[in-house]
Design a protein around this motif. Structure first.
Motif, mmCIF file in Angstrom:
data_model
loop_
_atom_site.group_PDB
_atom_site.id
_atom_site.type_symbol
_atom_site.label_atom_id
_atom_site.label_comp_id
_atom_site.label_asym_id
_atom_site.label_seq_id
_atom_site.Cartn_x
_atom_site.Cartn_y
_atom_site.Cartn_z
ATOM 1 N N VAL A 250 0.857 -1.184 0.000
ATOM 2 C CA VAL A 250 0.000 0.000 0.000
ATOM 3 C C VAL A 250 0.896 1.239 0.000
ATOM 4 N N ASN A 251 0.631 2.149 -0.936
ATOM 5 C CA ASN A 251 1.412 3.379 -1.044
ATOM 6 C C ASN A 251 0.941 4.406 -0.022
ATOM 7 N N ALA A 252 1.888 5.137 0.548
ATOM 8 C CA ALA A 252 1.585 6.143 1.566
ATOM 9 C C ALA A 252 2.156 7.480 1.139
ATOM 10 N N ALA A 253 1.291 8.380 0.665
ATOM 11 C CA ALA A 253 1.741 9.687 0.184
ATOM 12 C C ALA A 253 0.624 10.705 0.328
ATOM 13 N N SER A 254 0.957 11.873 0.806
ATOM 14 C CA SER A 254 -0.010 12.964 0.844
ATOM 15 C C SER A 254 -0.385 13.355 -0.585
ATOM 16 N N HIS A 255 -1.511 14.008 -0.722
ATOM 17 C CA HIS A 255 -1.952 14.443 -2.044
ATOM 18 C C HIS A 255 -1.057 15.568 -2.564
ATOM 19 N N GLY A 256 -0.770 15.524 -3.859
ATOM 20 C CA GLY A 256 -0.049 16.619 -4.501
ATOM 21 C C GLY A 256 1.356 16.246 -4.919
ATOM 22 N N LEU A 257 1.681 16.474 -6.214
ATOM 23 C CA LEU A 257 3.027 16.231 -6.735
ATOM 24 C C LEU A 257 3.807 17.541 -6.738
ATOM 25 N N LEU A 258 5.073 17.473 -6.344
ATOM 26 C CA LEU A 258 5.941 18.646 -6.385
ATOM 27 C C LEU A 258 7.264 18.265 -7.033
ATOM 28 N N ASP A 259 7.758 19.131 -7.942
ATOM 29 C CA ASP A 259 9.119 18.928 -8.424
ATOM 30 C C ASP A 259 10.066 19.777 -7.570
ATOM 31 N N VAL A 260 11.346 19.704 -7.848
ATOM 32 C CA VAL A 260 12.331 20.337 -6.978
ATOM 33 C C VAL A 260 12.173 21.859 -6.923
ATOM 34 N N ARG A 261 11.747 22.464 -8.020
ATOM 35 C CA ARG A 261 11.562 23.919 -8.018
ATOM 36 C C ARG A 261 10.314 24.305 -7.213
ATOM 37 N N ASP A 262 9.237 23.506 -7.339
ATOM 38 C CA ASP A 262 8.043 23.739 -6.509
ATOM 39 C C ASP A 262 8.418 23.663 -5.031
ATOM 40 N N PHE A 263 9.172 22.613 -4.697
ATOM 41 C CA PHE A 263 9.574 22.380 -3.313
ATOM 42 C C PHE A 263 10.435 23.534 -2.800
ATOM 43 N N SER A 264 11.419 23.931 -3.589
ATOM 44 C CA SER A 264 12.319 25.022 -3.177
ATOM 45 C C SER A 264 11.572 26.339 -3.029
ATOM 46 N N ALA A 265 10.544 26.534 -3.853
ATOM 47 C CA ALA A 265 9.771 27.772 -3.783
ATOM 48 C C ALA A 265 9.029 27.882 -2.456
ATOM 49 N N VAL A 266 8.528 26.754 -1.937
ATOM 50 C CA VAL A 266 7.863 26.774 -0.624
ATOM 51 C C VAL A 266 8.868 27.147 0.464
ATOM 52 N N VAL A 267 10.068 26.568 0.402
ATOM 53 C CA VAL A 267 11.111 26.895 1.373
ATOM 54 C C VAL A 267 11.469 28.375 1.278
ATOM 55 N N ALA A 268 11.644 28.847 0.054
ATOM 56 C CA ALA A 268 12.034 30.244 -0.145
ATOM 57 C C ALA A 268 10.971 31.209 0.367
ATOM 58 N N ALA A 269 9.702 30.859 0.166
ATOM 59 C CA ALA A 269 8.610 31.737 0.610
ATOM 60 C C ALA A 269 8.618 31.909 2.121
ATOM 61 N N ARG A 270 9.040 30.889 2.867
ATOM 62 C CA ARG A 270 9.066 30.984 4.333
ATOM 63 C C ARG A 270 10.274 31.762 4.832
ATOM 64 N N THR A 271 11.267 31.957 3.964
ATOM 65 C CA THR A 271 12.464 32.703 4.364
ATOM 66 C C THR A 271 12.461 34.128 3.839
ATOM 67 N N GLY A 272 11.607 34.391 2.851
ATOM 68 C CA GLY A 272 11.601 35.719 2.243
ATOM 69 C C GLY A 272 12.747 35.934 1.273
ATOM 70 N N ARG A 273 13.373 34.851 0.841
ATOM 71 C CA ARG A 273 14.507 34.949 -0.081
ATOM 72 C C ARG A 273 14.226 34.122 -1.334
ATOM 73 N N GLU A 274 14.907 34.486 -2.397
ATOM 74 C CA GLU A 274 14.724 33.778 -3.656
ATOM 75 C C GLU A 274 15.729 32.634 -3.758
ATOM 76 N N PRO A 275 15.289 31.460 -4.220
ATOM 77 C CA PRO A 275 16.241 30.358 -4.409
ATOM 78 C C PRO A 275 17.137 30.622 -5.616
ATOM 79 N N VAL A 276 18.350 30.121 -5.554
ATOM 80 C CA VAL A 276 19.305 30.239 -6.655
ATOM 81 C C VAL A 276 19.579 28.833 -7.179
ATOM 82 N N TYR A 277 19.325 28.616 -8.463
ATOM 83 C CA TYR A 277 19.454 27.277 -9.022
ATOM 84 C C TYR A 277 20.700 27.159 -9.901
ATOM 85 N N ARG A 278 21.239 25.968 -9.941
ATOM 86 C CA ARG A 278 22.310 25.636 -10.879
ATOM 87 C C ARG A 278 21.931 24.318 -11.533
#
Length: 333
Positions: A250-278
């Motif tokens: 049985v699979n155990a996962a909350s609803h909603g797919l996120l890629d790495v940029r989606d995920f980083s954007a949530v982190v960035a929003a809580r810090t008030g800073r923009e993520p920098v990608y390479r």
């Protein structure tokens, strides 16, 4: 699932939840395993924690200190104990599964193993029956048909680390094909939340890099999404699986797919800073994937479990990580 079957399942689960069960937990010494033990104890169940003794369980919980890899010692430590259900938090290889299947034969009415989303990782096997871009269902990896090789060097730490996903697949296969027990494997998504309790450090990796303005390495081109689950939710689901009467993966996962940029954007929003990608060709950050293996949670929901949405709990999990990060930084300032 038809209504009659759903009603019968709910009745059985309610009866189990209202009855004090004798539950064995192998591992259960940290993170969501520790929470699971406390949760089951608070619900009135009798708990026995089986581990090597690095962490003591809560008062009132029986503690068997033994190495699960030593079959003779495990059998001796168990004595004449029997369980309604055993929850195995730390089974990583088919050898461990075979030992446990023999040691608990005739001792338990149900066996629940914590497995992982990584059983679906296409980079670790060419045997998957999957359609690109579609959330993966449990049938994608069928433990009833998966090949088992006990002769591989599963005892070697470096080999096990490199073959973690295959170790889990084969462990599920041993219990399914040869265990002789009603068996459930809970394939967990990436677990987050809990601040300092989140020992993997993956969320802290993103928080720290965003706070310091450091680059986040992502795969070149479009990143593939994945799925997550909160540490409280996976503990809830394991307790639910332990008290149920269904079997199989049985699979155990909350609803909603996120890629790495989606995920980083949530982190960035809580810090008030923009993520920098390479962008990189390989060796990207933890949740950047160049292949798709997000899971479907439809089976668990059809069986009666109700998942939360990652978007609802992830900001709070980030805040917990930021607070823990700040406290650690202050301690070493």
């Amino acid at each position: 699932m038809n209504k009659a079957l759903s009603k019968a399942l709910n009745k059985a689960q309610n009866e189990a939840q209202n009855k004090a069960l004798n539950i064995g937990v192998i591992g259960g010494s940290r993170y969501f395993g520790k929470r699971l033990v406390g949760q089951l104890q608070a619900a009135g169940h009798r708990l026995t924690v089986i581990n090597r003794g690095s962490t003591t369980p809560p008062p009132g919980v029986e503690h068997l200190v033994v190495d699960r890899d030593d079959e003779a010692a495990l059998t001796e430590a168990l004595g004449d104990r029997t369980f309604d259900v055993v929850i195995d938090q730390v089974c990583y290889t088919p050898v461990q599964a075979a030992i446990a299947a023999r040691a608990f034969a005739g001792r338990t009415g149900r066996y629940v193993m914590t497995s992982t989303i990584e059983v679906y990782d296409p980079a670790t096997t060419d045997r998957l029956d999957a359609t690109e871009g579609e959330p993966l269902r449990e049938t994608t990896v069928d433990p009833a048909a998966w090949p088992i090789d006990l002769a591989l060097p599963w005892h070697d730490a470096a080999y096990l680390e490199a073959h973690y996903a295959e170790g889990k697949r084969q462990a599920e296969a041993v219990f399914t094909q040869h265990g002789g027990l009603p068996f459930v494997s809970v394939r967990s998504a990436h677990v987050l939340g809990g601040g300092a309790e989140e020992f993997t450090g993956r969320l802290d990796h993103y928080a720290g890099r965003v706070l310091r303005g450091e680059t986040i390495d992502v795969h070149r081109g479009a990143a593939s999404p994945t799925v997550f689950i909160h540490h409280r939710e996976i503990a809830d689901l394991l307790a639910w699986a332990a008290l149920g009467d269904f079997t199989g993966p049985v699979n155990a996962a909350s609803h909603g797919l996120l890629d790495v940029r989606d995920f980083s954007a949530v982190v960035a929003a809580r810090t008030g800073r923009e993520p920098v990608y390479r962008e990189v060709a390989a060796d990207a950050s933890p949740f950047s994937f160049d292949r798709f293996y997000a899971m479907s949670n439809a089976r668990a929901e059809q069986l009666g479990f109700r998942f939360t949405r990652t978007a609802d709990w992830l900001p709070g999990a980030v805040d917990e990580t930021l607070a823990a990060h700040e406290a650690l930084t202050a301690a070493f300032a």
